[in-house]
Design an enzyme around this catalytic site. Sequence first.
Site, PDB file in Angstrom:
ATOM      1  NE  ARG A  50     -23.782 -26.655  70.349  1.00 28.43           N
ATOM      2  CZ  ARG A  50     -23.292 -26.259  71.097  1.00 28.43           C
ATOM      3  NH1 ARG A  50     -21.857 -25.908  71.953  1.00 28.43           N
ATOM      4  NH2 ARG A  50     -24.564 -24.691  71.191  1.00 28.43           N
ATOM      5  CE  LYS A 188     -25.147   1.808  64.046  1.00 25.85           C
ATOM      6  NZ  LYS A 188     -26.644   1.597  63.115  1.00 25.85           N
ATOM      7  CD  GLU A 222     -34.127  -0.851  67.937  1.00 28.57           C
ATOM      8  OE1 GLU A 222     -32.964  -1.269  66.828  1.00 28.57           O
ATOM      9  OE2 GLU A 222     -33.715  -1.407  68.913  1.00 28.57           O
ATOM     10  CG  ASP A 241     -29.947  -5.036  72.968  1.00 28.59           C
ATOM     11  OD1 ASP A 241     -28.590  -5.839  72.326  1.00 28.59           O
ATOM     12  OD2 ASP A 241     -30.962  -4.966  72.552  1.00 28.59           O
ATOM     13  CG  HIS A 246     -25.353  -0.419  70.804  1.00 24.02           C
ATOM     14  ND1 HIS A 246     -23.905  -0.779  70.460  1.00 24.02           N
ATOM     15  CD2 HIS A 246     -26.230  -0.693  70.640  1.00 24.02           C
ATOM     16  CE1 HIS A 246     -24.378  -1.617  70.016  1.00 24.02           C
ATOM     17  NE2 HIS A 246     -25.851  -2.455  69.949  1.00 24.02           N
ATOM     18  CE  LYS A 332     -34.494  -4.476  70.511  1.00 26.53           C
ATOM     19  NZ  LYS A 332     -33.485  -3.334  69.871  1.00 26.53           N
TER      20      LYS A 332
HETATM   21  C1  BG6 Z   1     -28.009  -4.318  68.162  1.00 25.62           C
HETATM   22  C2  BG6 Z   1     -29.020  -4.589  69.696  1.00 25.62           C
HETATM   23  O1  BG6 Z   1     -26.519  -4.366  68.920  1.00 25.62           O
HETATM   24  O2  BG6 Z   1     -28.565  -3.157  67.804  1.00 25.62           O
HETATM   25  C3  BG6 Z   1     -30.680  -5.142  68.420  1.00 25.62           C
HETATM   26  O3  BG6 Z   1     -28.803  -5.459  69.530  1.00 25.62           O
HETATM   27  C4  BG6 Z   1     -29.959  -3.135  68.019  1.00 25.62           C
HETATM   28  O4  BG6 Z   1     -30.968  -4.597  69.693  1.00 25.62           O
HETATM   29  C5  BG6 Z   1     -29.608  -3.477  67.352  1.00 25.62           C
HETATM   30  O5  BG6 Z   1     -31.842  -3.618  67.522  1.00 25.62           O
HETATM   31  C6  BG6 Z   1     -29.598  -1.530  66.420  1.00 25.62           C
HETATM   32  O6  BG6 Z   1     -28.281  -1.311  65.494  1.00 25.62           O
HETATM   33  P1  BG6 Z   1     -28.898  -1.292  63.347  1.00 25.62           P
HETATM   34  O7  BG6 Z   1     -27.170  -1.298  63.253  1.00 25.62           O
HETATM   35  O8  BG6 Z   1     -29.189  -2.688  63.642  1.00 25.62           O
HETATM   36  O9  BG6 Z   1     -29.658  -0.140  63.875  1.00 25.62           O
END
Ligand code: BG6
Length: 485
Positions: A50, A188, A222, A241, A246, A332
């Site tokens: 935008r 990965k 994390e 998320d 994942h 987190k």
């Molecule tokens: C992302 C999430 O898809 O993957 C994040 O939104 C997360 O919250 C991240 O931290 C982790 O993946 P990577 O590849 O950054 O280690």
Amino acid sequence: MTDPGDTPPTVFVLFGASGDLAARLVLPAFFRLAQEKLLPPSWQLIGSGRRKLSDDDFRAHVREKLDEFGPATDDGPWDDFAARLHFASDGFSVDDPGQLVDKVAQAEQELGEGDPSTVQRVHYLGVPPTAFGPTTDALGAHGLADRSRVVYEKPFGTSLESFRELDEAVHRVYDEAYVYRIDHFLGKEATQQLRALRFANGLFGTSWDRHHVAAVQIDVPETLDVADRAEFYDATGAVLDMLVTHLFQVAAEIAMEPPTSLASDDIAQARADAVKAFRPLTTDDVVRGRFDGYLDIDDVADDSDTETFVAARMFVDTDRWRDVPFLMRTGKMMAESHQKVSLVMRDPQGGPYCPAGEDGNPACADIPPRGNVIRFDLSGDGELSLSMNIELPGSQSELTTQWTSIPLHDVRGGDPLPPYVRLIHDILLGDRTLFTRPDGLEEVWEAAGAALDGSAPLHSYEPGSWGPREALRLAEPIGWTLGDQ
Ligand code: BG6
């Protein structure tokens, strides 16, 4: 990686080009592909947004972001790269295409050398999930869907209903063959090794079942905070998320039956079939957590019920995996950052270290707990490791556990690539092996069960800890292989 030499001229449209995802992941991946000479011989990238930016403003923005997050620009073909970057201002919607249609036409004139119809288009939707449907409609309405592939970030939907609506909206414009849904954990390097280790080595392939594996653990704690993207995070949470995206996809990679071949469709089918066998999570299988202080972050709703931590114990209803817990955990602001996938192997069923106990069952009192583990570290370049129980040298039959590892960056002749680099390369070449499909995603919502329906209570945890203590219960009696027990 496949040589992109035969790839047709390509115009890559990056929606959300001035956003965080583009800056941290997509643009650095693109630049790395340029460095590795893995982009099509002829291409242009058009950022869409935008904001009012000239091409030169956008080039300056990309350079700044690459210097912050990506391969440094003084380290590669920056001038050639920059010349191929353009920006289409004024947004893009059904009612108003902004500058995008004209910019794409101009790029195709140049790339197609007089025949724009030879140019392939790739639309990358690096925008919030709520914009997926409207942007796709606009692509259809303005004729930009022709000759194109379309790429969506996760999460693709937030519930079964929204998934179905989005899927329908996408298929009104696109045939499935042109749709790429990214789940970058599938890209990965160490995730690829799950398949290789199992199917290319008799030793591991024959051990990949409930007779040999006591528990599977997919553990992604994390230390990361969420303050710099609180608005997105508060609307998403750990379940959407990470867990049902994942972690579920990695679980499917482990749980899958052997695909008929390594062809893209066979692997995607095996992964989808595995998801279909996930047993829906019950309230007892799920622990949700939120770190203390989360509600004080700007942009987090005062009455937020969003979890920043989730642990789940899932079962996979196939003969191979019946009764083996798949333990998944992520959060987190935790004590450490890891992305470890562990297959905790069973103790021997009898033999000198496991004689029959009083109840007649083998008792392996001398064998260290969680001593024999096959592990895949998905972070960074990736690493495979194996722990074994061995006799402590010089001792009187005392057992100890010893790890041995293969860091993937040490493999001679190898060149590990970050997941976004690999996935964007595959999109440009039209290889859908590492992307999710609607069959297999639809079942995710059912399997998510109590993780999504709000029935699992929200426990608090201290920042810098391993999450709520309640999550320890899920892993009993084996225990998590990471963290304090
Ligand atoms: C992302 C999430 O898809 O993957 C994040 O939104 C997360 O919250 C991240 O931290 C982790 O993946 P990577 O590849 O950054 O280690």
